[in-house]
Motif scaffolding. Structure first.
Motif, PDB file in Angstrom:
ATOM      1  N   GLU B 242       0.627  -1.241  -0.087  1.00  0.00           N
ATOM      2  CA  GLU B 242      -0.102   0.035  -0.093  1.00  0.00           C
ATOM      3  C   GLU B 242       0.927   1.330  -0.064  1.00  0.00           C
ATOM      4  O   GLU B 242       0.451   2.366  -0.788  1.00  0.00           O
ATOM      5  CB  GLU B 242      -0.727  -0.119   1.206  1.00  0.00           C
ATOM      6  CG  GLU B 242      -1.898  -1.223   1.258  1.00  0.00           C
ATOM      7  CD  GLU B 242      -2.976  -0.939   0.437  1.00  0.00           C
ATOM      8  OE1 GLU B 242      -3.536   0.232   0.464  1.00  0.00           O
ATOM      9  OE2 GLU B 242      -3.513  -1.918  -0.333  1.00  0.00           O
ATOM     10  N   ARG B 245       1.950   2.411  -3.090  1.00  0.00           N
ATOM     11  CA  ARG B 245       1.041   3.030  -3.660  1.00  0.00           C
ATOM     12  C   ARG B 245       0.476   4.312  -3.678  1.00  0.00           C
ATOM     13  O   ARG B 245       0.608   5.395  -4.223  1.00  0.00           O
ATOM     14  CB  ARG B 245      -0.316   2.180  -3.916  1.00  0.00           C
ATOM     15  CG  ARG B 245      -1.121   2.571  -5.097  1.00  0.00           C
ATOM     16  CD  ARG B 245      -2.489   1.448  -5.011  1.00  0.00           C
ATOM     17  NE  ARG B 245      -2.196   0.137  -4.922  1.00  0.00           N
ATOM     18  CZ  ARG B 245      -2.884  -0.653  -4.501  1.00  0.00           C
ATOM     19  NH1 ARG B 245      -4.000  -0.315  -4.010  1.00  0.00           N
ATOM     20  NH2 ARG B 245      -2.641  -1.911  -4.484  1.00  0.00           N
ATOM     21  N   THR B 246       0.735   4.703  -2.262  1.00  0.00           N
ATOM     22  CA  THR B 246       0.679   6.100  -1.656  1.00  0.00           C
ATOM     23  C   THR B 246       1.653   7.208  -2.294  1.00  0.00           C
ATOM     24  O   THR B 246       1.510   8.095  -2.376  1.00  0.00           O
ATOM     25  CB  THR B 246       0.442   5.813   0.060  1.00  0.00           C
ATOM     26  OG1 THR B 246      -0.107   4.719   0.472  1.00  0.00           O
ATOM     27  CG2 THR B 246       0.348   7.189   0.583  1.00  0.00           C
TER      28      THR B 246
END
Lengths: 466, 345
Positions: B242, B245-246
């Motif tokens: 994640e 992606r952030t």
């Protein structure tokens, strides 16, 4: 369930690495199965007779020529020494002095000492010099150097000399201070002949060059003179992969396929079985049994695999069966750890707890839920290990610890090839076939199992699924 | 953290004890007659009568119960007495100590290309996932991993020694060997590349290097494949996280995402594997040293095995195992320092 299996199978069969892996393995299986037809085990001297053990590569010898030597450097060394012997007796004392000087500078003190000692007069001088060193030897911890020197004087002269040379670096200098000019021809001859055994091939070639007054390639000179007769040959008609050490390489590769399969399958099967038993006991019972078994596993893992295999094979005595035993004894730990970890994980899963809550018997739980969910990683690991096990067995044969002489085994063929590969100077690739064909067989075999293992993992690893 | 290290330290003597048990146990497979051969000069051995043999067995305590013999042997080992090596013509301990620098030199220099290039290739493959370069690197990895080191080493010898004449086998050329053995050459560290520089002999340094490149190539080839596969899969796992992606979503430069966010986390599992690999390099030098005819621990072990020098084999097995155990301990502790998740777990 059937749908799922079908889907998995389709995914497995569509994976390019599984296709390549399986086709290579099918090829090897066919070669192994039809070995008697591809490379018939017949006596090369008398084609009508079959040989009794097909796994021993038939050796081809010619009546007119000597048996091909087992090692190239040994062969050349013995030829050179033989040729030198003739020359030495013919030549004058002055010719010998540079040769002796070269030998003196190249042979270790201990061996030099032995070479000297073979000539009685010099031996007594060396002994005198050794006796002079007694105080020094005493200081270094030898309790009774005099009797040691006396007793070793007769038998293991090298040992005591090299020990003395270690204690006193000057001892080597003392040995070198012998002047060849003052020696009789007989002593010089003795020194050359005794010490040439301990020279490396390169040094021996230099010594021979000095004696024969050769400028240039010594090997070629000897070959032109007819001293060195036999080389590995490569004749298309009878031996498509060439010959090494009097043995047909293709025969060795074809029958070696059977050996490779046998080693791989047996070692993997028993190694995995032991690992499964140890790992399941540890994982299922837990507590102190788990702790004990895992520490034993740790201990076995603490000896490097190749070293452990070398040690155990040496202690058991060489031979393929011994190699297999050694690899099984030190090859089960990976499986044990894997299966234990998986069982510990599965034990806590919801569906196991649910089954327990429903009152399903332990045995059924293990057979229906635990095993199917833990066995795949083991199968994958086993197929990945097949390749590396065959390499290790070949490595042991290559070191001269595995298969007996002449056994059809890929590692042994490479061992024969090794001495010829370096080739004559200027003809680097003359014996390429001796390395390339067994090498290709080995790489393809290992590659196939690795690809298969990769494909299995990609298909069945739960983390990659869905 | 401290508790973890203490637990590992407490286990250490236990494991070392287990290793001595295994090695002693393997030696017992020989039986008293062959064990006696390790004590008696082989030339006189055949001439001895039955009674003399029994007397000798009694003298060396070979008829004692196994526990007594084990205690005696262990006592010797603890005092550094590993027996007499026939191959080395000196006590096993001295023979091992003498050969450590040669093997250490090879292993240490091999680490740089292995780790550097292996991780680099793995990163490239992961970043360019499913592109041409990824496929090329993966094919290289699969083929490399399947290439036995002795086959590759022999190819290296054939091409770079026989054909091109660049990389000769052995430790040193004849002339360099003579200089090194002479009294003008000082051995400060016993590692030849460093010693030759300290002696100001660039020619010897170059000669030593030439002899090292072939073995290092052979070792690297095998381990590159291994390391790059692990780096690639670890990197791919991190790239799916994640926080990556952030980082991309907030508009960071792709290079920053890869180098700062992904790389550091991806390298944690690689560290353990890399560390274990470095230790295994030591054991892996057996084959390479035999092929390239280099003096060292590996060739010593191999020739001890072929010449049935039992004391030397046991000594080297003990030595290799101790290195493996101590090395693994250091790695585990380092790993706990690097990764807080291990420390707390």
């Amino acid at each position: 369930m059937r749908q799922e299996t079908k889907r998995t199978l389709r995914r497995f069969m569509r994976n390019p690495s599984s296709i390549i892996g399986i086709s290579i393995l099918v090829m090897f299986t066919l070669v192994a199965a039809f070995a008697p037809y591809i490379a018939p085990p017949i006596n090369p001297m008398d084609p009508s007779r079959k040989i009794s053990n097909p796994y021993i590569m038939p050796k081809i010898t010619w009546k007119a020529e000597p048996i091909p030597p087992s090692s190239r450097s040994d062969a050349i060394k013995s030829f050179i020494i033989k040729a030198m012997k003739k020359q030495i007796y013919k030549s004058k004392k002055e010719d010998l002095i540079p040769v002796v000087e070269h030998i003196l500078s190249r042979v270790e003190a201990g061996h030099l000492c032995e070479a000297y000692s073979k000539s009685y007069k010099i031996k007594s001088e060396v002994k005198k010099e050794l006796l002079k060193m007694i105080p020094k030897l005493k200081k270094s911890g030898l309790s009774d150097p005099k009797s040691l020197i006396n007793s070793y004087m007769s038998e293991d002269f090298v040992l005591v000399c090299s020990k003395a040379a270690e204690i006193d670096q000057n001892f080597a200098k003392f040995l070198k201070s012998f002047k060849p000019e003052n020696m009789s021809k007989g002593d010089l001859v003795k020194i050359i002949l005794n010490a040439s055994k301990y020279l490396s091939l390169k040094d021996l070639e230099v010594a021979a060059a000095k004696l024969f007054k050769i400028n240039g390639d010594v090997y070629k000179w000897f070959k032109d003179k007819g001293y060195i007769k036999r080389d590995p040959i490569r004749t298309i008609d009878y031996h498509p992969f060439g010959m090494i050490d009097g043995r047909d390489i293709m025969y060795g590769i074809v029958w070696g396929t059977r050996t490779a399969f046998r080693i791989g399958l047996i070692v993997t099967f028993f190694g995995t079985l032991i690992g499964l038993i140890v790992g399941s006991i540890a994982g299922y019972y837990g507590g102190w049994i788990d702790e004990l078994l895992m520490r034993i596993t740790d201990v076995f893992l603490s000896i490097p695999f190749l070293v452990a295999a070398i040690v155990l094979t040496t202690f058991l005595g060489t031979g393929l069966d011994k190699v297999m035993i050694a690899m099984i004894v030190f090859g089960w730990m990976g499986t044990a750890r894997l299966i234990r970890g998986n069982i510990l994980q599965v034990k806590e899963e919801q569906y196991i707890l649910a089954a327990k809550a429903l009152g399903v018997r332990d045995f059924l739980i293990i057979m229906r839920h635990v095993i199917p969910n833990t066995i795949f990683p083991v199968v994958i690991q086993a197929s990945m290990r097949m390749g590396s096990l065959v390499i290790t067995a070949a490595a042991l044969s290559f070191l001269g610890l595995g298969a007996p002489t002449g056994y059809a085994d890929w590692g042994s063929i490479l061992n024969y090839s090794r001495d010829w590969i370096l080739g004559a100077q200027g003809e680097a690739f003359k014996y390429w076939f001796a390395l390339t064909y067994p090498g290709i067989a080995m790489v393809l075999f290992v590659l196939a199992w690795n690809l298969l293992g990769d494909a299995l993992r990609d298909t069945f690893d739960p983390r990659l699924r869905g | 953290m401290t508790a973890y290290i203490i637990r590992r330290l407490l286990l250490l003597p236990l494991i070392l004890f287990g290793i001595t048990l295994i090695i002693f146990g393997m030696m017992q497979l020989l039986g008293p007659d062959k064990l006696l051969a390790a004590y008696v000069d082989p030339n006189t051995f055949d001439k001895l009568t039955e009674e003399e043999l029994e007397a000798l067995k009694e003298k060396y305590g070979l008829n004692d119960p196994m526990v007594v013999r084990y205690a005696k042997w262990l006592n010797g080992v603890l005092h550094g007495d590993l027996g007499w090596s026939v191959v080395g013509k000196m006590p096993v301990k001295d023979a091992l100590l003498q050969r450590i620098p040669y093997t250490a030199e090879l292993a240490i220099y091999a680490i740089f290309p292995v780790v550097g290039v292996g991780i680099w290739l793995g990163m490239i493959a992961a970043v360019h996932r499913d592109k041409f370069i990824d496929h090329a690197i993966r094919i290289f990895a699969v083929v490399g991993w399947s290439f036995p080191d002795f086959v590759f080493g022999l190819f290296v010898l054939m091409v770079f020694y026989s054909w091109l004449g660049w990389l000769p086998p052995g430790n040193l050329s004849l002339w360099a060997d003579e200089v090194v053995r002479s009294s003008q050459f000082h051995h400060y560290t016993h590692i030849l590349t460093i010693d030759s520089l300290l002696n100001g002999r660039l020619d010897i340094f170059w000669d030593d290097l030439r002899h090292l490149i072939g073995p290092i190539m052979t070792i690297s080839w095998l381990w590159w494949a291994y390391l790059l596969r692990i780096t690639r899969s670890s990197m791919l796992e991190v790239l799916n996280k994640e926080y990556i992606r952030t980082a991309r979503a907030k508009g960071l430069d792709e290079r920053v995402v890869i180098n700062k966010h992904a790389k550091r986390n991806a390298l944690i599992p690689v560290t353990t594997v890399g560390g274990a690999m470095v230790i295994n390099l030591f054991a892996g030098t057996v084959i390479v040293e035999v092929i390239f005819n280099r003096t060292g621990l590996g060739r010593f072990t191999a020739s001890a095995a072929t010449q049935l020098d039992y004391a030397a084999i046991m000594g080297s097995a003990l030595f290799y195992s101790t290195i493996l155990v101590l090395g693994n301990l250091v790695i585990d502790v380092l790993y706990a320092v690097i990764d807080p998740r291990i420390r707390l777990g």
